[in-house]
Enzyme design. Structure first.
Site, short mmCIF file in Angstrom:
data_model
loop_
_atom_site.label_atom_id
_atom_site.label_comp_id
_atom_site.label_asym_id
_atom_site.label_seq_id
_atom_site.Cartn_x
_atom_site.Cartn_y
_atom_site.Cartn_z
N LYS A 1 0.68 -1.22 0.15
CA LYS A 1 0.15 0.05 -0.23
C LYS A 1 0.80 1.02 0.04
O LYS A 1 0.64 2.28 -0.68
CB LYS A 1 -0.80 -0.01 1.26
CG LYS A 1 -2.11 -1.02 1.11
CD LYS A 1 -2.88 -1.11 2.33
CE LYS A 1 -3.88 -2.29 2.30
NZ LYS A 1 -4.43 -2.82 3.64
N GLN B 1 -3.85 -1.53 9.87
CA GLN B 1 -3.78 -2.76 9.27
C GLN B 1 -4.24 -3.82 10.19
O GLN B 1 -3.88 -3.71 11.38
CB GLN B 1 -2.31 -3.19 8.85
CG GLN B 1 -2.18 -4.52 8.01
CD GLN B 1 -3.02 -4.48 6.83
OE1 GLN B 1 -2.79 -3.41 6.05
NE2 GLN B 1 -3.74 -5.66 6.79
N ASP C 1 -10.58 4.18 5.31
CA ASP C 1 -10.59 2.87 4.84
C ASP C 1 -12.05 2.24 5.15
O ASP C 1 -12.46 1.18 5.11
CB ASP C 1 -9.89 2.08 5.77
CG ASP C 1 -9.44 0.33 5.37
OD1 ASP C 1 -9.49 0.17 4.13
OD2 ASP C 1 -9.00 -0.32 6.34
#
Length: 288
Positions: free
Chosen positions: A58, A102, A125
């Site tokens: 990413k 994450q 996200d």
């Protein structure tokens, strides 16, 4: 003489490239106009190999798109309180426009508490309750990235959703549940299935659109796909295998995503696009 149907592939890789190119152009404009590049902060607890790889990928994509990334690695011994404090500090930092935690973070972490420490304006996200509510009520906000990518694929391939029966197999907070809300907002009739669903194959056989998001290899059998259905496989299992028996399903579906190269690339594309949108919003450029 009978012929075998072969579904058209819904190629996410190509669409994702176009989205990232557009995102890079916007990021460059922001940098040129304000002197500030969009910035995504990535937070990683521990050193799980898969998570380390995902974050590295990413961050590399960010660099190619002209998005700065700030990585905050935390030891596996990090407590929920410490993680929440770290994320809250990033939420207050005007130099950070988007925050990605994450996950999974480890069984000792209250992930929901950590997610909720992300400011909604930086939740690129789409993992907070605020973002889920916005998706549920079709209000402005950031969508969960994989569901958002799925919706963009459906739009790119001109899939009519109004009145169609969409079956979502999986009910996770960041994939199954939000994609169902997004489909419902487009006037699809949505059925959620999960590990306790009775006679899953019978329900799948009724679906015009199947979204597989359960994380079990080849759970959805090809023989259970309704002829002419649209199949989106968001599963990714060892051996590059999705949640759908691809070879068999392709002989019945009209459209189907490959694994890899289908839904996966779209997830990162949406993340980057939403990071740039967050920067525009926070820098007051949305009306420009």
């Amino acid at each position: 003489m009978s012929t075998t149907r072969t579904a058209q592939l819904m190629e996410g890789a190509g669409l994702a490239r176009r989205i990232i190119e557009e995102t890079a152009t916007k990021a460059a404009e922001i940098s040129r106009f304000t002197g500030t590049a969009p910035c995504l902060a990535t937070v990683l607890v521990g050193e799980d190999p898969a998570s380390v790889t995902y974050v590295r990928m990413k961050r590399a994509r960010c660099a190619k798109a002209g998005i700065q990334s700030r990585h905050i690695p935390l030891p596996s011994t990090t407590t929920t309180v410490e993680l929440v404090d770290t994320i809250a500090a990033l939420s207050r930092d005007p130099g950070v426009h988007g925050i990605l935690l994450q996950h999974p973070c480890g069984p000792h972490i209250d992930e929901r508490a950590a997610f909720e420490a992300i400011s909604p304006e930086k939740d690129v996200d789409g993992v907070t309750m605020h973002s889920f509510a916005a998706m549920s009520f079709a209000l402005p906000g950031f969508v969960s990235c994989t569901p958002g990518g799925i919706m963009q694929l459906l739009d790119a391939y001109d899939v009519e959703l109004a009145g169609k029966h969409a079956v979502v197999v999986g009910r996770s907070a960041i994939l199954g549940k939000p994609v169902g809300m997004l489909l419902l907002a487009k006037d699809a009739t949505v059925t959620y299935c999960h590990s306790r669903t009775t006679d899953l194959p019978a329900i799948v056989r009724e679906a015009d659109i199947v979204v597989a998001a359960v994380g079990r290899p080849r759970l959805i059998r090809g023989e259970d796909i309704k002829p002419g259905a649209v199949v989106l496989d968001a599963g990714y299992n060892p051996g590059n295998v999705g949640d759908v028996d691809f070879d068999a399903a392709r002989t019945r579906a009209r459209l189907i995503t490959p694994v890899p190269g289908g839904v996966g690339p779209m997830t990162i594309a949406v993340l980057l696009a939403q990071t740039v949108q967050a920067a525009e919003n926070q820098l007051g450029l949305q009306e420009r």
